[in-house]
Scaffold this active site. Structure first.
Site, short mmCIF file in Angstrom:
data_model
loop_
_atom_site.label_atom_id
_atom_site.label_comp_id
_atom_site.label_asym_id
_atom_site.label_seq_id
_atom_site.Cartn_x
_atom_site.Cartn_y
_atom_site.Cartn_z
N GLU A 187 66.38 9.21 171.78
CA GLU A 187 67.57 9.76 171.31
C GLU A 187 67.46 10.44 170.14
OE1 GLU A 187 71.27 8.07 171.77
OE2 GLU A 187 70.87 6.96 173.55
N HIS B 265 73.31 9.79 171.44
CA HIS B 265 72.83 11.04 170.95
C HIS B 265 72.36 11.74 171.97
CE1 HIS B 265 72.69 8.07 167.51
NE2 HIS B 265 72.68 9.08 166.67
N LYS C 245 79.94 5.35 168.24
CA LYS C 245 79.28 6.51 167.62
C LYS C 245 78.76 7.58 168.61
CE LYS C 245 75.60 8.29 164.59
NZ LYS C 245 74.27 8.31 164.07
#
Length: 257
Positions: free
Chosen positions: A87, A144, A171
């Site tokens: 990530e 991510h 997130k």
């Protein structure tokens, strides 16, 4: 009604998006120097990117370093993050070691928030979240994408999944290939924030095209933005001073409107 997450008197999810500054030092001297630098700028949260730390696989050294950071950054919320190479981080780690590191650090009392990569696996993620909460540590569940931007529906699905697993702050960070991708991220942020979120969320579009997403959180619903003191930890991070000024200007304009 959405609830803010309050960490050491910092209310994440209220008012101006909070500015999180990463520490990416490779050794004790670099890490403590970065911590001292942060005390001279306008940071709300400090992220220790432990994957940069040369002794990260030595748990005793990680704990000692975390203790020194806590003593140096007395009043700052500290977010502990091992960003894996898959990530965008500095190194690979086995799932077992990743889980053990995060659980051990949650119990130290030196950190306030813990980043957990949601694609590590639901069972492991749930176990880490449970251990963190047992020790009064908040969890930022993260994902991510460094090569693309998923469709709005997929971004929202991932954020909702993080929330369902028990994360305090979902997130997601994505890489745009076009300005349309940035709009996709902002639309997903607005939809998640207004329709589904129980608390604060963090979203961003990385790289030069995505810079606007790092300052537009108050409008679209992202509660934290990341800024660099000296060394960036992700593409597109602005310097803290510039970032803070833009956030304040937008906030004041929104209030006047």
């Amino acid at each position: 009604m959405k609830q803010a997450v309050t960490v050491r008197n910092v209310a994440i999810g209220e008012g101006i998006p909070k500015v999180c500054v990463p520490i990416v030092g490779r050794n004790r001297e670099e890490i403590l120097a970065a911590a001292e630098e942060i005390k001279t700028i306008q940071a709300d949260i400090v992220e220790w990117r432990v994957d940069w730390f040369e002794q990260v696989m030595e748990l005793k050294q990680v704990k000692e370093m975390a203790k020194e950071l806590r003593e140096t950054l007395t009043d700052y919320p500290i977010l502990f993050t091992f960003r894996t190479s898959k990530e965008g981080g500095e190194r690979a780690i086995s799932v077992a070691d990743y889980a053990a590191l995060n659980k051990e650090m949650a119990a130290t009392g030196y950190i306030d928030l813990l980043d957990v990569e949601v694609f590590t696996g639901n069972q492991v993620v749930s176990e880490i979240i449970e251990e963190a909460h047992r020790n009064q540590v908040f969890v930022v569940a993260s994902n991510h994408e460094f090569t693309m931007t998923p469709l709005k529906e997929e971004i929202v699905r991932r954020l909702r999944s993080m929330q369902e697993l028990g994360a305090d702050i979902p997130k997601i960070a994505v890489m745009p290939q076009s300005t349309g991708d940035v709009l996709e991220l902002l639309q997903a942020t607005d939809e998640m924030s207004t329709k589904y979120a129980n608390g604060p969320i963090i979203t961003m579009s990385m790289g030069a095209k995505g810079v606007i997403s790092r300052v537009a959180g108050e409008t679209f619903g992202s509660a934290v933005t990341f800024g660099a003191s000296k060394k960036t930890s992700a593409p597109g991070q602005m310097g803290v001073e510039d970032l803070t000024e833009v956030l304040k200007a937008l906030h004041n304009s929104c209030r006047e409107a």
